[in-house]
Design a protein around this motif. Structure first.
Motif, PDB file in Angstrom:
ATOM      1  N   PHE A  10      40.819  36.210  46.627  1.00 26.73           N
ATOM      2  CA  PHE A  10      40.702  37.032  45.427  1.00 26.73           C
ATOM      3  C   PHE A  10      41.500  38.327  45.549  1.00 26.73           C
ATOM      4  CE2 PHE A  10      36.584  34.736  45.845  1.00 26.73           C
ATOM      5  CZ  PHE A  10      36.776  33.871  44.785  1.00 26.73           C
ATOM      6  N   LEU A  11      42.563  38.302  46.318  1.00 25.98           N
ATOM      7  CA  LEU A  11      43.379  39.491  46.526  1.00 25.98           C
ATOM      8  C   LEU A  11      44.174  39.821  45.269  1.00 25.98           C
ATOM      9  CD1 LEU A  11      43.770  41.290  49.016  1.00 25.98           C
ATOM     10  CD2 LEU A  11      45.861  40.033  49.491  1.00 25.98           C
ATOM     11  N   LEU A  12      44.090  41.068  44.846  1.00 31.67           N
ATOM     12  CA  LEU A  12      44.865  41.515  43.690  1.00 31.67           C
ATOM     13  C   LEU A  12      46.285  41.853  44.134  1.00 31.67           C
ATOM     14  CD1 LEU A  12      42.149  43.813  42.073  1.00 31.67           C
ATOM     15  CD2 LEU A  12      42.766  41.486  41.390  1.00 31.67           C
ATOM     16  N   GLU A  13      47.230  41.708  43.232  1.00 32.95           N
ATOM     17  CA  GLU A  13      48.653  41.860  43.568  1.00 32.95           C
ATOM     18  C   GLU A  13      48.952  43.206  44.217  1.00 32.95           C
ATOM     19  OE1 GLU A  13      52.300  40.384  44.120  1.00 32.95           O
ATOM     20  OE2 GLU A  13      50.693  39.256  43.140  1.00 32.95           O
ATOM     21  N   PHE A  14      48.399  44.285  43.665  1.00 30.23           N
ATOM     22  CA  PHE A  14      48.708  45.619  44.189  1.00 30.23           C
ATOM     23  C   PHE A  14      47.990  45.925  45.508  1.00 30.23           C
ATOM     24  CE2 PHE A  14      45.494  45.929  40.835  1.00 30.23           C
ATOM     25  CZ  PHE A  14      44.431  46.520  41.511  1.00 30.23           C
ATOM     26  N   GLU A  15      47.046  45.062  45.903  1.00 31.61           N
ATOM     27  CA  GLU A  15      46.350  45.245  47.184  1.00 31.61           C
ATOM     28  C   GLU A  15      47.126  44.637  48.349  1.00 31.61           C
ATOM     29  OE1 GLU A  15      41.611  45.241  46.582  1.00 31.61           O
ATOM     30  OE2 GLU A  15      42.565  43.376  45.949  1.00 31.61           O
ATOM     31  N   LYS A  16      48.057  43.744  48.057  1.00 31.94           N
ATOM     32  CA  LYS A  16      48.745  42.983  49.113  1.00 31.94           C
ATOM     33  C   LYS A  16      49.448  43.847  50.163  1.00 31.94           C
ATOM     34  CE  LYS A  16      49.296  38.642  46.575  1.00 31.94           C
ATOM     35  NZ  LYS A  16      50.230  37.714  45.922  1.00 31.94           N
ATOM     36  N   PRO A  17      50.247  44.869  49.775  1.00 32.27           N
ATOM     37  CA  PRO A  17      50.911  45.684  50.810  1.00 32.27           C
ATOM     38  C   PRO A  17      49.919  46.323  51.776  1.00 32.27           C
ATOM     39  CG  PRO A  17      51.825  46.159  48.644  1.00 32.27           C
ATOM     40  CD  PRO A  17      50.619  45.313  48.421  1.00 32.27           C
ATOM     41  N   LEU A  18      48.780  46.755  51.250  1.00 30.63           N
ATOM     42  CA  LEU A  18      47.760  47.400  52.079  1.00 30.63           C
ATOM     43  C   LEU A  18      47.132  46.403  53.042  1.00 30.63           C
ATOM     44  CD1 LEU A  18      46.428  50.150  52.465  1.00 30.63           C
ATOM     45  CD2 LEU A  18      44.753  49.504  50.731  1.00 30.63           C
ATOM     46  N   VAL A  19      46.833  45.209  52.562  1.00 26.91           N
ATOM     47  CA  VAL A  19      46.223  44.167  53.394  1.00 26.91           C
ATOM     48  C   VAL A  19      47.201  43.712  54.475  1.00 26.91           C
ATOM     49  CG1 VAL A  19      45.336  41.800  53.384  1.00 26.91           C
ATOM     50  CG2 VAL A  19      44.634  43.387  51.603  1.00 26.91           C
ATOM     51  N   GLU A  20      48.465  43.589  54.112  1.00 25.97           N
ATOM     52  CA  GLU A  20      49.485  43.175  55.082  1.00 25.97           C
ATOM     53  C   GLU A  20      49.642  44.206  56.194  1.00 25.97           C
ATOM     54  OE1 GLU A  20      52.881  42.608  52.605  1.00 25.97           O
ATOM     55  OE2 GLU A  20      52.140  40.690  51.779  1.00 25.97           O
ATOM     56  N   ILE A  57      48.327  53.906  46.130  1.00 33.81           N
ATOM     57  CA  ILE A  57      48.012  52.742  45.292  1.00 33.81           C
ATOM     58  C   ILE A  57      46.865  53.048  44.338  1.00 33.81           C
ATOM     59  CG2 ILE A  57      47.045  50.396  45.306  1.00 33.81           C
ATOM     60  CD1 ILE A  57      48.642  49.893  47.901  1.00 33.81           C
ATOM     61  N   PHE A  58      45.744  53.539  44.882  1.00 35.06           N
ATOM     62  CA  PHE A  58      44.544  53.682  44.064  1.00 35.06           C
ATOM     63  C   PHE A  58      44.513  54.947  43.203  1.00 35.06           C
ATOM     64  CE2 PHE A  58      43.076  50.663  47.350  1.00 35.06           C
ATOM     65  CZ  PHE A  58      42.716  49.636  46.502  1.00 35.06           C
ATOM     66  N   SER A  59      45.457  55.864  43.441  1.00 33.90           N
ATOM     67  CA  SER A  59      45.519  57.055  42.587  1.00 33.90           C
ATOM     68  C   SER A  59      46.485  56.862  41.426  1.00 33.90           C
ATOM     69  CB  SER A  59      45.946  58.277  43.413  1.00 33.90           C
ATOM     70  OG  SER A  59      47.260  58.097  43.909  1.00 33.90           O
ATOM     71  N   SER A  60      47.232  55.772  41.434  1.00 36.29           N
ATOM     72  CA  SER A  60      48.219  55.561  40.369  1.00 36.29           C
ATOM     73  C   SER A  60      48.033  54.218  39.657  1.00 36.29           C
ATOM     74  CB  SER A  60      49.635  55.646  40.960  1.00 36.29           C
ATOM     75  OG  SER A  60      49.810  54.662  41.971  1.00 36.29           O
ATOM     76  N   GLN A  68      41.431  44.867  36.232  1.00 38.68           N
ATOM     77  CA  GLN A  68      41.419  43.777  37.218  1.00 38.68           C
ATOM     78  C   GLN A  68      40.387  44.042  38.309  1.00 38.68           C
ATOM     79  OE1 GLN A  68      45.362  42.534  38.764  1.00 38.68           O
ATOM     80  NE2 GLN A  68      46.247  43.584  37.002  1.00 38.68           N
ATOM     81  N   ILE A  69      40.283  45.310  38.737  1.00 38.81           N
ATOM     82  CA  ILE A  69      39.287  45.667  39.757  1.00 38.81           C
ATOM     83  C   ILE A  69      37.881  45.513  39.182  1.00 38.81           C
ATOM     84  CG2 ILE A  69      38.366  47.548  41.172  1.00 38.81           C
ATOM     85  CD1 ILE A  69      41.188  48.644  41.407  1.00 38.81           C
ATOM     86  N   GLU A 273      34.392  55.497  44.580  1.00 39.25           N
ATOM     87  CA  GLU A 273      34.182  54.222  45.253  1.00 39.25           C
ATOM     88  C   GLU A 273      34.641  54.304  46.705  1.00 39.25           C
ATOM     89  OE1 GLU A 273      35.356  50.677  43.186  1.00 39.25           O
ATOM     90  OE2 GLU A 273      34.915  51.541  41.219  1.00 39.25           O
ATOM     91  N   PRO A 274      34.149  53.418  47.565  1.00 35.71           N
ATOM     92  CA  PRO A 274      34.631  53.375  48.954  1.00 35.71           C
ATOM     93  C   PRO A 274      36.150  53.227  48.979  1.00 35.71           C
ATOM     94  CG  PRO A 274      32.708  51.977  48.685  1.00 35.71           C
ATOM     95  CD  PRO A 274      33.101  52.422  47.311  1.00 35.71           C
ATOM     96  N   PRO A 275      36.813  53.551  50.109  1.00 34.93           N
ATOM     97  CA  PRO A 275      38.279  53.573  50.190  1.00 34.93           C
ATOM     98  C   PRO A 275      39.015  52.391  49.572  1.00 34.93           C
ATOM     99  CG  PRO A 275      37.354  54.392  52.218  1.00 34.93           C
ATOM    100  CD  PRO A 275      36.198  53.969  51.368  1.00 34.93           C
ATOM    101  N   ASN A 276      38.540  51.160  49.787  1.00 34.75           N
ATOM    102  CA  ASN A 276      39.226  49.998  49.220  1.00 34.75           C
ATOM    103  C   ASN A 276      38.464  49.384  48.041  1.00 34.75           C
ATOM    104  OD1 ASN A 276      41.392  50.143  50.980  1.00 34.75           O
ATOM    105  ND2 ASN A 276      40.390  48.878  52.519  1.00 34.75           N
ATOM    106  N   CYS A 277      37.757  50.225  47.304  1.00 36.31           N
ATOM    107  CA  CYS A 277      36.986  49.819  46.121  1.00 36.31           C
ATOM    108  C   CYS A 277      35.641  49.178  46.494  1.00 36.31           C
ATOM    109  CB  CYS A 277      37.782  48.869  45.241  1.00 36.31           C
ATOM    110  SG  CYS A 277      39.332  49.549  44.663  1.00 36.31           S
ATOM    111  N   ALA A 278      34.775  49.081  45.498  1.00 32.12           N
ATOM    112  CA  ALA A 278      33.410  48.586  45.707  1.00 32.12           C
ATOM    113  C   ALA A 278      33.383  47.152  46.210  1.00 32.12           C
ATOM    114  CB  ALA A 278      32.618  48.694  44.406  1.00 32.12           C
ATOM    115  N   HIS A 279      34.366  46.326  45.813  1.00 39.02           N
ATOM    116  CA  HIS A 279      34.337  44.922  46.229  1.00 39.02           C
ATOM    117  C   HIS A 279      34.621  44.743  47.715  1.00 39.02           C
ATOM    118  CE1 HIS A 279      38.624  45.407  44.870  1.00 39.02           C
ATOM    119  NE2 HIS A 279      38.849  44.789  46.008  1.00 39.02           N
TER     120      HIS A 279
END
Length: 325
Positions: A10-20, A57-60, A68-69, A273-279
């Motif tokens: 369930f990874l969102l597109e804009f989360e990918k660079p951070l997860v990588e 990412i999360f401020s813009s 989506q979040i 929300e926590p650093p990488n969102c509530a989910h």
């Protein structure tokens, strides 16, 4: 390992660079453990880079990305928060007219030892569960059940806590036959007359009258990446431009983000929300929500019933006020 793979599904597109980047940090750590090599300097540098990337990412995020979040399948639901925040929970069922809508749930709970009535929309975790709960879109029976529980809470002096998370009330033919509009309108009227404190939080997606049906309160809070809107961007685009693909343009025009809503005076408080969102950290989100509810409950409990009703009235009378030059 299984949990990580499930999250990435369930990874969102804009989360990918951070997860990588986080995966790279974990890989370096594992390699360092195997070879007994000190890589603390490199890891610290990458962690600093990851934190900077997270902030960027999360401020813009655009309104569409926040939507989506808000709709993320792993975003905590009403039952998740109930389980994480309360000491006891006893779910109450039925509208006493032959219906028990699973899309809108409620029950008595203890919050830090204090009795409260919790009511909220409930989406499913997977396709099967979502179908069973109608994707959090409540029927007239759901709103009538909610009102029955609110009247019960009022009778026994229990504060009412509601959680909004719905794309909107169910708009099917059966719902119209059973009086969807009347059920929501009745709730709107009656909630203004309740004596007990009412605190509402938009925990995910708050859409249309389906959200308002349990949303009349002295204090309306919203999570940082939740949305609250008169109609979904897709519906708005279809109505205005006859093209649902223009939903991104509609999301921008509708002012659906927490920041916009606070500036417009529609919500009273934004919950971080926590650093990488509530989910990504449901328990962290639950701690933030619980503290905010208890703080507001302490203040509202110090007021008289009449003062609380006036707060509700004044709050909604001021929404939509504008100056004409």
């Amino acid at each position: 390992m299984v949990k990580t793979e499930k999250k990435r599904t369930f990874l969102l597109e804009f989360e990918k660079p951070l997860v990588e980047l986080q995966a790279r940090i974990d890989q370096i750590r594992e390699l360092a453990e195997e070879t007994n090599v000190d890589v603390s300097g490199q890891v610290n540098e990458l962690e600093s880079k990851a934190e900077q990337l997270r902030l960027e990412i999360f401020s813009s995020l655009t309104p569409s990305q926040k939507l989506q979040i808000a709709r993320h399948p792993r975003r905590p639901s009403t039952l998740d928060y109930v389980q994480a925040m309360t000491d006891d929970w006893f779910e109450l069922h039925g509208d006493r007219r032959g219906n028990d809508d699973p899309a809108l749930i409620g029950g008595i709970a203890r919050l830090d030892g204090r009795g409260v009535m919790i009511i909220g929309h409930q989406k499913g975790r997977d396709t099967k569960d979502n179908v069973a709960r109608n994707f959090g879109m409540a029927s007239p029976g759901g709103y009538r059940k909610a009102m029955r529980l609110m009247e019960h809470a009022n009778r026994f002096s229990l504060p009412i806590i509601t959680f909004i998370d719905t794309p909107g009330a169910y708009a099917g033919l059966d719902a119209e036959k059973l009086g969807q509009g009347e059920a929501i309108a009745y709730n709107l009227r009656e909630m203004f007359s309740l004596d007990v404190p009412i605190i509402t939080t938009v925990i995910g997606e708050g859409g249309s009258g389906g959200a308002l049906g349990i949303g009349v309160a002295e204090k309306l809070m919203i999570f940082e990446h939740s949305v609250y809107t008169v109609a979904s961007p897709e519906a708005c685009a279809a109505i205005l431009w006859k093209d649902a693909k223009k939903s991104e343009q509609a999301a921008l025009a509708l002012k659906i983000t927490a920041k916009d809503l606070l500036e417009l005076g529609i919500v009273d408080q934004i919950l971080p929300e926590p650093p990488n969102c509530a989910h990504s950290d449901p328990l962290g989100a639950a701690d933030i929500l619980k503290k905010a509810i208890l703080d507001n409950l302490e203040y509202l409990s110090s007021l008289s019933a009449e003062q609380r009703k006036n707060l509700r009235y004044d709050k909604f009378r001021q929404i939509g006020v504008f100056l004409e030059h």
